[in-house]
Design a protein around this motif. Structure first.
Motif, mmCIF file in Angstrom:
data_model
loop_
_atom_site.group_PDB
_atom_site.id
_atom_site.type_symbol
_atom_site.label_atom_id
_atom_site.label_comp_id
_atom_site.label_asym_id
_atom_site.label_seq_id
_atom_site.Cartn_x
_atom_site.Cartn_y
_atom_site.Cartn_z
ATOM 1 N N THR A 56 0.712 -1.380 -0.153
ATOM 2 C CA THR A 56 -0.381 0.196 0.086
ATOM 3 C C THR A 56 1.011 1.069 0.102
ATOM 4 O OG1 THR A 56 -0.219 0.035 2.419
ATOM 5 C CG2 THR A 56 -1.888 -1.148 1.351
ATOM 6 N N ASP A 101 0.260 5.363 1.360
ATOM 7 C CA ASP A 101 -0.306 6.608 1.962
ATOM 8 C C ASP A 101 -0.665 8.024 0.352
ATOM 9 O OD1 ASP A 101 -1.748 8.666 3.198
ATOM 10 O OD2 ASP A 101 0.288 8.728 4.851
ATOM 11 N N SER A 153 -3.510 2.369 -2.820
ATOM 12 C CA SER A 153 -3.841 3.315 -1.771
ATOM 13 C C SER A 153 -4.140 2.625 -0.396
ATOM 14 C CB SER A 153 -4.550 4.113 -1.956
ATOM 15 O OG SER A 153 -6.031 3.725 -2.332
ATOM 16 N N GLU A 154 -3.341 3.178 0.640
ATOM 17 C CA GLU A 154 -3.803 3.119 1.806
ATOM 18 C C GLU A 154 -5.299 2.501 2.406
ATOM 19 O OE1 GLU A 154 -1.065 4.643 5.400
ATOM 20 O OE2 GLU A 154 0.248 3.264 4.827
ATOM 21 N N ASP A 155 -6.036 2.016 3.898
ATOM 22 C CA ASP A 155 -7.173 1.725 4.148
ATOM 23 C C ASP A 155 -7.961 2.274 2.845
ATOM 24 O OD1 ASP A 155 -6.348 2.579 6.189
ATOM 25 O OD2 ASP A 155 -5.951 4.617 6.009
#
Length: 502
Positions: free
Chosen positions: A38, A40, A290-292
């Motif tokens: 991932t 950020d 992408s994170e999250d």
């Protein structure tokens, strides 16, 4: 006249099918988030907030990198199969596609952006080809971190890649005039393409004519084929011998992805745990997300998607043009923005900025020569809800300007709008998050235009980037042009067809 420049291409739209598949993989083999690479690129706030229109907008990027997602060089035997040269970690964003998925998830539109489109880049990187946005930010950040000397090579590479991705996202948003629209990011490379197409057993494509081109390694007869691995990569990477050059290459990518989506949504893949397991392993090894990214939420939105409801489009271009030493594709920015608006809808004013003025403290610097003007500006800002008190008297000579922290352009523009006049807005890395600097220069008068373009927004220019970044076009490396536009691919491709392409 159309133009193209040689370059090594990889189909980033592969990611959308991978993401769809990841859903179903969850049902068979468990949490597919485990082991993913991932990045950020949005920070904490973007992924937590629901878009006002409920849509998801994904930037899919194809990197011509000879490394996997973890930065490991690809094996020599793999590079040889792919006709890919050395494992030198080259950072070319050869494919950029914006996927818009409405709230009901029953359809999706994938909009391709030619890599050679000549555009104004964000963050002070000048005017250049769209695909240079990543590399310019990457190179600048890498130089700065090396000079600082407090990070090792891996840390520098990782941070520079994040800044490159952020700049590419902002470049696409700037071109279509939709800041903050993109809320997901997916990146694939040569290894991703090779391994995933092999895992699913190939993708059906169709050619109008026989094709033999040594540089890419493509050697196919006219008609239908099932391609995987090196053959599939050669099909979408061909650089020479195409009548419409980059536009034909984009058409091939879209046609390939239409077949890929069909294949990955078919029972042969969705209900074969062994195939799903291999694809998920390939994704975990070579795809960057992408994170999250909440895949469960994404799955719920995509539940009603079928192959025939994914449409592929390409932004309009004016044609080939020479910019200094670079051959590129000229685009009409207004036409591009109208094209995108027609597809995804015209943004409302209250959709374009989600700024809470009370979250920002504004420092007012009065260099106008009129001591009372500082209080007047403070009053205008307070009336809109911005925090802060008083103003500071400074030496004159500086033009009126609003400066904001990186990533807070909407807040900076909101402060400029509160002044009732056109004021230049700049990004400045020295401004802390949550704060805005307003400099009032000689001749400033609230309510009277004082500069900037028609929208009141000028280029976002970080002071740190001005000196080291030169607005130098990338050299042309064998551009080809055509004057006959009659065969230029026009019609959208739908992921329920197997269209024959050049």
């Amino acid at each position: 006249m159309w133009a193209r420049r040689g370059g090594k291409t990889i189909v980033a739209l592969l990611s959308v099918a991978v993401l769809v598949l990841s859903w179903y993989g969850w049902q068979f083999i468990g949490d597919v988030n485990s082991g993913l690479t991932t990045t950020d690129v949005f920070g904490d706030d973007t992924m937590a907030a629901e878009p006002l229109d409920g849509a998801i907008d994904i930037l899919l990027v194809g990197q011509d990198s000879r490394t996997d997602a973890q930065g490991n060089p690809l094996p020599r035997e793999v590079l040889d199969k792919l006709h890919a040269g050395e494992a030198d970690g080259e950072r070319q964003t050869d494919t950029m596609i914006l996927v818009h998925i409405p709230q009901d998830g029953r359809g999706a539109v994938a909009i391709s952006f030619p890599r050679d489109a000549w555009v104004e880049l964000p963050d002070g990187y000048g005017t250049n080809k769209l695909n240079s946005a990543f590399s310019r930010a990457y190179n600048y950040t890498s130089r700065q971190l090396h000079q600082a000397g407090d990070k090792d090579a891996d840390e520098i590479d990782n941070e520079a890649k994040v800044e490159g991705r952020k700049n590419l996202i902002r470049a696409v948003e700037k071109l279509i005039d939709r800041p903050g629209m993109i809320d997901r990011y997916a990146e694939v490379n040569l290894a991703s393409f090779y391994e995933i197409t092999t895992a699913i057993g190939g993708v059906d494509v169709c050619l109008k004519n026989d094709v033999h081109e040594e540089r890419s390694g493509v050697n196919l007869k006219a008609g239908k084929h099932t391609l995987k691995g090196a053959q599939a990569l050669a099909f979408v990477r061909q650089r020479y011998g195409l009548p419409n050059y980059d536009l034909d290459r984009i058409a091939r990518q879209q046609a390939f992805l239409s077949g890929l989506v069909q294949k990955m949504l078919s029972p042969d893949v969705l209900f074969d745990p062994g195939t799903l397991r291999e694809v998920v392993r390939s994704v975990q090894k070579s795809v960057v997300l992408s994170e999250d990214w909440d895949l469960m939420q994404f799955a719920a939105q995509m539940r009603g998607l079928s192959a025939g409801q994914v449409e592929f489009r390409t932004i309009p271009v004016v044609g080939a043009a020479q910019f200094g030493s670079a051959s590129a594709l000229e685009v009409d920015v207004d036409e591009v923005r109208e094209f995108v608006d027609d597809i995804v809808g015209t943004p409302r004013d209250d959709d374009r900025s989600h700024v809470e003025p009370g979250d920002y403290t504004v420092d007012v610097y009065n260099g106008s020569g009129d001591p009372a003007l500082g209080d007047e500006v403070r009053s205008l800002l307070s009336d809109k809800g911005f925090q802060g008190e008083g103003s500071a008297i400074v030496d004159g000579g500086q033009e009126s300007v609003v400066r904001h922290a990186p990533g807070e352009e909407d807040a900076g523009q909101a402060a400029a709008d509160a002044l009732g006049t056109d004021v230049e807005v700049q990004e400045d890395a020295d401004v802390p998050q949550g704060r805005i600097d307003v400099h009032v220069g000689p001749g400033f008068s609230p309510g009277e235009p004082g500069g900037g373009d028609e929208s009141g927004v000028t280029s976002v220019v970080p002071a740190a980037a001005q000196a080291p970044v030169q607005n130098t076009p990338e050299p042309d490396t064998g551009a080809e042009t055509r004057t006959d536009e009659s065969d230029a691919p026009d019609d959208p491709i739908t992921a329920g067809d197997i269209p024959c392409v050049n």
